[in-house]
Design a protein around this motif. Structure first.
Motif, PDB file in Angstrom:
ATOM      1  N   VAL A   1      86.988 -81.121 -46.296  1.00 24.58           N
ATOM      2  CA  VAL A   1      85.865 -81.505 -45.886  1.00 24.58           C
ATOM      3  C   VAL A   1      86.094 -82.928 -45.200  1.00 24.58           C
ATOM      4  CG1 VAL A   1      84.146 -80.555 -47.259  1.00 24.58           C
ATOM      5  CG2 VAL A   1      85.123 -82.657 -47.902  1.00 24.58           C
ATOM      6  N   GLY A   2      85.163 -83.523 -44.391  1.00 25.43           N
ATOM      7  CA  GLY A   2      85.337 -84.766 -43.653  1.00 25.43           C
ATOM      8  C   GLY A   2      85.499 -85.777 -44.540  1.00 25.43           C
ATOM      9  N   LEU A   3      86.305 -87.023 -44.122  1.00 24.26           N
ATOM     10  CA  LEU A   3      86.696 -88.167 -45.013  1.00 24.26           C
ATOM     11  C   LEU A   3      85.377 -88.972 -45.788  1.00 24.26           C
ATOM     12  CD1 LEU A   3      89.235 -89.959 -43.104  1.00 24.26           C
ATOM     13  CD2 LEU A   3      89.352 -88.813 -45.215  1.00 24.26           C
ATOM     14  N   ASP A   4      84.164 -88.866 -45.030  1.00 25.30           N
ATOM     15  CA  ASP A   4      83.017 -89.217 -45.649  1.00 25.30           C
ATOM     16  C   ASP A   4      82.277 -88.491 -46.679  1.00 25.30           C
ATOM     17  OD1 ASP A   4      82.079 -87.785 -43.964  1.00 25.30           O
ATOM     18  OD2 ASP A   4      80.489 -88.953 -42.955  1.00 25.30           O
ATOM     19  N   THR A   5      82.698 -87.410 -47.086  1.00 23.74           N
ATOM     20  CA  THR A   5      82.021 -86.541 -48.071  1.00 23.74           C
ATOM     21  C   THR A   5      82.298 -87.244 -49.344  1.00 23.74           C
ATOM     22  OG1 THR A   5      82.354 -84.704 -46.554  1.00 23.74           O
ATOM     23  CG2 THR A   5      81.887 -84.139 -48.792  1.00 23.74           C
ATOM     24  N   ARG A   6      81.461 -86.872 -50.220  1.00 20.69           N
ATOM     25  CA  ARG A   6      81.509 -87.420 -51.887  1.00 20.69           C
ATOM     26  C   ARG A   6      80.885 -86.136 -52.471  1.00 20.69           C
ATOM     27  NH1 ARG A   6      84.587 -89.992 -49.362  1.00 20.69           N
ATOM     28  NH2 ARG A   6      84.575 -92.106 -49.310  1.00 20.69           N
ATOM     29  N   VAL A   7      81.402 -85.961 -53.647  1.00 22.13           N
ATOM     30  CA  VAL A   7      80.745 -85.027 -54.883  1.00 22.13           C
ATOM     31  C   VAL A   7      80.308 -85.889 -55.951  1.00 22.13           C
ATOM     32  CG1 VAL A   7      81.573 -83.283 -56.072  1.00 22.13           C
ATOM     33  CG2 VAL A   7      82.307 -83.359 -53.776  1.00 22.13           C
ATOM     34  N   ALA A   8      79.327 -85.361 -56.565  1.00 17.86           N
ATOM     35  CA  ALA A   8      78.797 -86.240 -57.833  1.00 17.86           C
ATOM     36  C   ALA A   8      77.916 -84.867 -58.458  1.00 17.86           C
ATOM     37  CB  ALA A   8      77.790 -87.303 -57.391  1.00 17.86           C
TER      38      ALA A   8
END
Length: 165
Positions: A100-107
């Protein structure tokens, strides 16, 4: 009250209401028959060898070693070392967003348990399509947690809110 005071009061009330709505993590509230299952983060970040979106439940050391080694491709040192999990007492749950794009985060936001299942509420924030073959701005975010072993089936539920910040 004059117009300026009414406007100021109304604006303040709207701001408070919006702040309260944003503070409550949608989709993570537990039902009357559910309890929050505490968990501990094993690993989280933006670089994983697992390149496709995956929701994973691991209950044995063989599967753990297989998933960890696939995840740790390209990692070095302490980040690459396989964490020790006591699968007689614990299990592992992981969310991998894929490329995914660099600004994507998972929590993983919360895990709730009732008499029939575990419900994992997770959030993938700012998901963007993966990179093209010429694009070097990709991330592979992930969140891996450990929790008390449970024999119940696990369901994954995406949180409603878009941001985790």
């Amino acid at each position: 009250m004059d117009k300026a005071a009414v406007y100021c009061l109304r604006t303040s009330l709207i701001a408070i209401a919006v702040a309260l709505l944003l503070a409550a993590p949608a989709g993570s509230a537990t039902g009357a028959d559910e309890q929050v299952a505490p968990f501990t983060t094993v690993a989280a970040g933006t670089a994983s060898g697992i390149r496709s979106p995956s929701l994973v439940v691991i209950r044995n050391p063989t599967d753990w070693t297989r998933v960890w080694h696939k995840h740790a491709v390209g990692l070095r040192g302490k980040e690459a070392a396989e964490p020790t999990i006591d699968f007689t007492q614990e299990m592992v749950i992981a969310v991998f967003a894929g490329e995914v794009g660099l600004d994507t985060r998972v929590a993983i936001i919360t895990i709730a348990q009732n008499k029939e299942r575990l419900r994992v509420v997770y959030r993938i924030a700012n998901p963007q399509p993966g990179p093209t073959s010429l694009d070097l701005t990709a991330a592979t975010p992930f969140h891996v947690v450990r929790l008390a072993r449970s024999p119940y089936p696990v369901t994954f539920v995406p949180a409603v809110q878009k941001d985790i910040y």
